[in-house]
Scaffold this active site. Structure first.
Site, mmCIF file in Angstrom:
data_model
loop_
_atom_site.group_PDB
_atom_site.id
_atom_site.type_symbol
_atom_site.label_atom_id
_atom_site.label_comp_id
_atom_site.label_asym_id
_atom_site.label_seq_id
_atom_site.Cartn_x
_atom_site.Cartn_y
_atom_site.Cartn_z
ATOM 1 N N ASP A 139 0.748 -1.243 -0.051
ATOM 2 C CA ASP A 139 -0.076 -0.046 0.048
ATOM 3 C C ASP A 139 1.014 1.323 -0.045
ATOM 4 O O ASP A 139 2.308 1.165 0.407
ATOM 5 C CB ASP A 139 -1.038 -0.118 1.171
ATOM 6 C CG ASP A 139 -2.018 -1.102 1.041
ATOM 7 O OD1 ASP A 139 -2.155 -1.776 0.369
ATOM 8 O OD2 ASP A 139 -2.429 -1.217 2.290
ATOM 9 N N MET A 140 0.278 2.430 -0.552
ATOM 10 C CA MET A 140 1.102 3.519 -0.611
ATOM 11 C C MET A 140 0.634 4.545 0.481
ATOM 12 O O MET A 140 -0.542 4.904 0.574
ATOM 13 C CB MET A 140 1.070 4.126 -2.151
ATOM 14 C CG MET A 140 1.843 5.314 -2.310
ATOM 15 S SD MET A 140 3.889 4.799 -2.210
ATOM 16 C CE MET A 140 4.210 4.271 -3.647
ATOM 17 N N ARG A 189 -1.203 -1.312 -8.643
ATOM 18 C CA ARG A 189 -2.616 -1.161 -8.266
ATOM 19 C C ARG A 189 -2.906 0.366 -8.259
ATOM 20 O O ARG A 189 -1.987 1.027 -7.655
ATOM 21 C CB ARG A 189 -2.987 -1.636 -6.911
ATOM 22 C CG ARG A 189 -4.236 -1.082 -6.471
ATOM 23 C CD ARG A 189 -3.969 -1.038 -4.878
ATOM 24 N NE ARG A 189 -4.762 -2.244 -4.371
ATOM 25 C CZ ARG A 189 -4.241 -2.384 -2.956
ATOM 26 N NH1 ARG A 189 -3.640 -1.828 -2.464
ATOM 27 N NH2 ARG A 189 -4.832 -3.657 -2.471
ATOM 28 N N LYS A 192 -6.582 6.585 -6.817
ATOM 29 C CA LYS A 192 -6.706 8.208 -6.959
ATOM 30 C C LYS A 192 -5.686 8.660 -5.943
ATOM 31 O O LYS A 192 -5.023 9.748 -6.039
ATOM 32 C CB LYS A 192 -7.989 8.911 -6.680
ATOM 33 C CG LYS A 192 -8.845 8.402 -7.923
ATOM 34 C CD LYS A 192 -10.364 9.372 -7.598
ATOM 35 C CE LYS A 192 -11.095 8.927 -8.828
ATOM 36 N NZ LYS A 192 -12.567 9.345 -8.791
ATOM 37 N N GLY A 193 -5.655 8.282 -4.681
ATOM 38 C CA GLY A 193 -4.731 8.765 -3.650
ATOM 39 C C GLY A 193 -5.666 9.335 -2.503
ATOM 40 O O GLY A 193 -6.328 10.167 -2.568
ATOM 41 N N ALA A 194 -5.492 8.830 -1.359
ATOM 42 C CA ALA A 194 -6.308 9.188 0.034
ATOM 43 C C ALA A 194 -5.609 10.683 0.431
ATOM 44 O O ALA A 194 -5.903 10.834 1.795
ATOM 45 C CB ALA A 194 -6.160 8.221 0.802
ATOM 46 N N THR A 236 -10.715 1.595 -7.723
ATOM 47 C CA THR A 236 -11.492 2.841 -7.479
ATOM 48 C C THR A 236 -12.700 2.403 -7.627
ATOM 49 O O THR A 236 -13.380 1.439 -7.895
ATOM 50 C CB THR A 236 -11.185 3.636 -8.892
ATOM 51 O OG1 THR A 236 -12.102 4.897 -8.628
ATOM 52 C CG2 THR A 236 -11.568 3.024 -10.102
ATOM 53 N N HIS A 237 -13.665 3.166 -6.891
ATOM 54 C CA HIS A 237 -15.375 2.955 -6.971
ATOM 55 C C HIS A 237 -15.691 3.879 -8.013
ATOM 56 O O HIS A 237 -17.061 4.052 -8.015
ATOM 57 C CB HIS A 237 -15.826 3.298 -5.591
ATOM 58 C CG HIS A 237 -15.170 2.656 -4.463
ATOM 59 N ND1 HIS A 237 -13.950 3.380 -3.632
ATOM 60 C CD2 HIS A 237 -15.096 1.356 -4.033
ATOM 61 C CE1 HIS A 237 -13.689 2.628 -2.867
ATOM 62 N NE2 HIS A 237 -14.449 1.460 -2.812
ATOM 63 N N ARG A 298 -13.589 5.969 8.530
ATOM 64 C CA ARG A 298 -12.871 6.374 7.303
ATOM 65 C C ARG A 298 -13.663 6.070 6.156
ATOM 66 O O ARG A 298 -14.051 7.091 5.173
ATOM 67 C CB ARG A 298 -11.572 6.291 7.312
ATOM 68 C CG ARG A 298 -10.617 6.815 8.391
ATOM 69 C CD ARG A 298 -9.053 7.137 7.800
ATOM 70 N NE ARG A 298 -8.702 5.707 7.128
ATOM 71 C CZ ARG A 298 -8.093 4.799 7.852
ATOM 72 N NH1 ARG A 298 -7.879 5.123 9.121
ATOM 73 N NH2 ARG A 298 -7.532 3.791 7.198
ATOM 74 N N ARG A 299 -14.071 5.034 6.278
ATOM 75 C CA ARG A 299 -15.045 4.447 5.014
ATOM 76 C C ARG A 299 -16.249 5.224 4.964
ATOM 77 O O ARG A 299 -16.941 5.693 3.931
ATOM 78 C CB ARG A 299 -15.376 2.972 4.792
ATOM 79 C CG ARG A 299 -14.198 2.138 4.812
ATOM 80 C CD ARG A 299 -13.186 2.267 3.695
ATOM 81 N NE ARG A 299 -12.334 3.464 3.284
ATOM 82 C CZ ARG A 299 -11.224 3.570 3.880
ATOM 83 N NH1 ARG A 299 -10.793 2.810 4.837
ATOM 84 N NH2 ARG A 299 -10.475 4.744 3.767
#
Ligand SMILES: Cc1cc2nc3c(=O)[nH]c(=O)nc-3n(C[C@H](O)[C@H](O)[C@H](O)COP(=O)(O)OP(=O)(O)OC[C@H]3O[C@@H](n4cnc5c(N)ncnc54)[C@H](O)[C@@H]3O)c2cc1C
Length: 315
Positions: A139-140, A189, A192-194, A236-237, A298-299
């Site tokens: 994960d980034m 993967r 967009k970036g959080a 992405t959603h 957070r979701r």
């Protein structure tokens, strides 16, 4: 309004009193079961098996981010290894997401990074030669660790481990990072970036980030990338992006099994089922563990429509 809502949810995520209350409150279990695959790896694998019966794959993730003590790092690594042991006994993809901060990178980067090698080795042994899309997905996190995370990926890849990297469309450097991995025939993967950052290093605003996502989809699904043996994962959603990726894949001769669409478990399961029913390869990011509150809230923060769900669980 959306920003205000999101900030409020982040404040709730950080409240340790609320976290303790929610995680010990049976009434809140609706919220947990919506976004989390289970309290432990056995429950998470049950959930993954259930999803696989609808042809949906999973990427397991042990909940334990931003830990700041060696005890918590050890607990996380033990749980990750337990998940690998269980994966070895199943027929599922050996697909595991790991955050560098989970294994101690926020305490000491080099020691934390070193923890990836035994995990990657265990995963490689666990899946052996069996079929599936096996990988240790890194994960980034925020831009302060991107350079080191990319280097970590390349070091693991050079040592022959089944590793993949998350790249963020909001960062301007992603195009270059992606190009190198495409040419190596690796796996990326794309999210967009959080996080947000200034215009010197980032695309600022939803429209600019989305426009860059489209540009990166074009490159990831180019005929050249297919020839290199690259494996694209679109996490992405955003249903417009799903449609665009599917059309681009078709136009450039990518078979449906040669790329993936990934979403978070519980966020848009209806969309996941629909895509899967149309033959797309779909994966859900499936978190598990008792420490579910910060992740679930957070979701909720990502979609104000989730207000009802939050109120029902709080009352
Ligand atoms: C599998 C996966 C792994 C990720 N890993 C990372 C990572 O390593 N690093 C990182 O920076 N970010 C990561 N992210 C988060 C990502 O960067 C985005 O912040 C997040 O996915 C929201 O952006 P979106 O692309 O879904 O589009 P948005 O523009 O945010 O949303 C598109 C649509 O989906 C809906 N939606 C979005 N989220 C939800 C939700 N929770 N519930 C219901 N509807 C929702 C929105 O309301 C909107 O209608 C990951 C995301 C996924 C799906």
């Amino acid at each position: 309004m959306r920003r205000f809502w999101q900030k409020g949810m982040i404040a709730l995520a950080r409240s340790s009193r609320l976290k303790h209350f929610m995680q010990s409150n049976r009434g809140a279990s609706k919220l947990a079961t919506r976004y989390v695959g289970g309290d432990n790896v056995v429950e998470a694998l049950d959930c993954a098996n259930r999803l696989s019966r609808s042809n949906i794959r999973s990427s397991l993730f042990y909940l334990g981010e931003y830990v700041d003590t060696h005890e918590l790092v050890d607990r996380n690594i033990t749980s990750i290894n337990r998940a690998i042991d269980m994966i070895s006994l199943s027929e599922l993809d050996g697909h595991l997401s790991v955050d560098p901060t989970q294994v101690g990178c926020s305490i000491d980067w080099d020691k934390g990074a070193a923890a990836f090698w035994p995990i990657a080795e265990a995963l490689k042994k666990a899946v052996g030669e069996r079929d599936g899309v096996h990988c240790l997905m890194i994960d980034m996190e925020d831009d302060s660790v991107v350079e080191r995370t990319v280097a970590l990926y390349h070091a693991l890849h050079a040592d022959g481990y089944p590793v993949a990297l998350t790249l963020q469309a909001y960062l301007k450097r992603t195009e270059g990072d992606l190009e190198k991995i495409i040419r190596q025939g690796g796996k990326v993967r794309l999210v967009k970036g959080a996080f947000v950052a200034g215009s010197d290093i980032a695309h600022v605003g939803n429209a600019a980030v989305k426009a860059n996502y489209y540009r990166l989809v074009d490159r990831m699904l180019s005929k050249e990338a297919l020839e290199y043996g690259f494996y694209p994962i679109f996490a992405t959603h955003d249903h417009e992006i799903h449609g665009y990726a599917i059309e681009t894949a078709r136009a450039n001769g990518w078979p449906q099994c040669s790329y993936e669409i990934e979403m978070l478990y519980g966020a848009r399961d209806d969309v996941a089922e629909e895509l899967s029913a149309h033959g797309e390869r779909v994966r859900l990011y499936l978190p598990f563990g008792a420490d579910w509150w910060p992740y679930a809230i957070r979701r909720i923060g990502e979609n104000p429509k989730n207000l009802n769900l939050l109120l029902r669980s709080l009352i």
